[in-house]
Design a protein around this motif. Structure first.
Motif, PDB file in Angstrom:
ATOM      1  N   UNK A  71     -10.602   9.746  -1.935  1.00 34.98           N
ATOM      2  CA  UNK A  71      -9.600   9.429  -2.948  1.00 34.98           C
ATOM      3  C   UNK A  71     -10.209   8.481  -3.973  1.00 34.98           C
ATOM      4  N   UNK A  72      -9.918   8.712  -5.254  1.00 35.68           N
ATOM      5  CA  UNK A  72     -10.353   7.831  -6.332  1.00 35.68           C
ATOM      6  C   UNK A  72      -9.117   7.217  -6.987  1.00 35.68           C
ATOM      7  N   UNK A  73      -9.175   5.909  -7.259  1.00 35.93           N
ATOM      8  CA  UNK A  73      -7.991   5.178  -7.722  1.00 35.93           C
ATOM      9  C   UNK A  73      -8.279   4.478  -9.038  1.00 35.93           C
ATOM     10  N   UNK A  74      -7.339   4.620 -10.001  1.00 30.60           N
ATOM     11  CA  UNK A  74      -7.386   3.861 -11.240  1.00 30.60           C
ATOM     12  C   UNK A  74      -8.360   4.389 -12.269  1.00 30.60           C
ATOM     13  N   UNK A 127      -5.127   5.620   2.339  1.00 27.73           N
ATOM     14  CA  UNK A 127      -4.320   4.439   2.039  1.00 27.73           C
ATOM     15  C   UNK A 127      -4.795   3.869   0.706  1.00 27.73           C
ATOM     16  N   UNK A 128      -3.887   3.800  -0.276  1.00 25.33           N
ATOM     17  CA  UNK A 128      -4.237   3.343  -1.625  1.00 25.33           C
ATOM     18  C   UNK A 128      -3.358   2.170  -2.029  1.00 25.33           C
ATOM     19  N   UNK A 129      -3.794   1.385  -3.028  1.00 24.76           N
ATOM     20  CA  UNK A 129      -2.949   0.294  -3.531  1.00 24.76           C
ATOM     21  C   UNK A 129      -1.637   0.831  -4.099  1.00 24.76           C
ATOM     22  N   UNK A 130      -0.572   0.088  -3.892  1.00 25.41           N
ATOM     23  CA  UNK A 130       0.753   0.499  -4.383  1.00 25.41           C
ATOM     24  C   UNK A 130       0.988  -0.134  -5.748  1.00 25.41           C
ATOM     25  N   UNK A 131       0.294   0.377  -6.757  1.00 25.67           N
ATOM     26  CA  UNK A 131       0.386  -0.219  -8.094  1.00 25.67           C
ATOM     27  C   UNK A 131       0.558   0.821  -9.202  1.00 25.67           C
ATOM     28  N   UNK A 132       0.849   2.059  -8.826  1.00 26.86           N
ATOM     29  CA  UNK A 132       1.085   3.093  -9.826  1.00 26.86           C
ATOM     30  C   UNK A 132      -0.164   3.629 -10.498  1.00 26.86           C
ATOM     31  N   UNK A 189       0.844  -1.203   0.000  1.00 26.57           N
ATOM     32  CA  UNK A 189       0.000   0.000   0.000  1.00 26.57           C
ATOM     33  C   UNK A 189       0.876   1.248   0.000  1.00 26.57           C
ATOM     34  N   UNK A 190       0.257   2.366  -0.336  1.00 24.62           N
ATOM     35  CA  UNK A 190       0.937   3.663  -0.237  1.00 24.62           C
ATOM     36  C   UNK A 190       0.023   4.647   0.463  1.00 24.62           C
ATOM     37  N   UNK A 191       0.606   5.510   1.262  1.00 30.57           N
ATOM     38  CA  UNK A 191      -0.169   6.533   1.956  1.00 30.57           C
ATOM     39  C   UNK A 191      -0.131   7.822   1.153  1.00 30.57           C
TER      40      UNK A 191
END
Length: 209
Positions: A132-135, A166-171, A105-107
């Motif tokens: 937060x919005x991811x992807x 806290x978000x996934x650590x996948x770029x 994960x990444x903060x």
């Protein structure tokens, strides 16, 4: 009795009686106007003062950009990403550590500023207005830690604080969404670009002065 005599009646004491019909009509008119004024005043209180005209700006917006809202402005001043630590880096101790971030994960830490440009009323705020919005599908991360608590922002005042997600650590590409309660659509801020505030962004507020 002559026509003149019909307009002046005599009292028992011999003095002419006063014709109060015009005075009564005037009093009734004043009362009616006062009642109408009260009704208008109550209506204004119930509806509140008219909101400033805020220009519709094309989003998504960027970091370091003052973005118009229904009450003033919101801005994400800067963003940092802090990667999680492995168990090895922590000597195997992962339990009981405050704000521990797993290695996958990444903060995401964002500094945010809210500004109330209204002259006549305060504005409620809460950290949960941000998410937060991811992807590509913009999957929401609703859990947020903040350095400030819910409250009310007084006219002409600003608040600066920090948000942590806290978000996934996948770029994946990241956005922050701000829910303005008086707008039909949330404000969308692209954390991967820097924005610029248009010169006329706050004309609707300046016209109030």
């Amino acid at each position: 009795m002559s026509p003149r005599d019909t307009n002046v009646r005599m009292t028992a004491a011999g003095r002419p009686a006063v014709n109060r019909l015009p005075l009564i009509a005037l009093v009734l008119s004043v009362v009616a106007l006062a009642a109408a004024g009260v009704t208008i005043g109550i209506g204004l209180i119930q509806r509140g003062a008219p909101a400033p005209t805020v220009p519709v700006l094309k989003g998504p917006f960027g970091v370091s950009q003052d973005i118009p809202t229904s009450f003033g402005a919101v801005a994400i001043d800067n963003v940092e990403k802090v990667n999680g630590l492995t168990a090895k880096a922590l000597s195997g101790v992962t339990h009981g550590i405050s704000n521990y971030v797993p290695p996958n994960k990444t903060q995401v830490q964002a500094s945010v500023t809210l500004t109330n440009l209204l002259d006549d009323r305060s504005q409620a705020y809460t950290p949960t207005q941000f998410r937060l919005l991811v992807g590509k599908k913009r999957k929401p991360v609703t859990e947020v830690r903040a350095s400030f608590r819910p409250g009310r922002l007084q006219p002409g005042a600003s608040l600066t604080g920090q948000l942590k997600f806290i978000a996934p650590r996948n770029g994946s590409r990241l956005w922050i969404e701000f829910n303005d309660p008086k707008r039909s659509e949330p404000v969308l801020i692209d954390l991967g670009k820097t924005g610029r505030t248009p010169d006329n962004a706050f004309d609707g507020f300046h016209k109030q002065h």
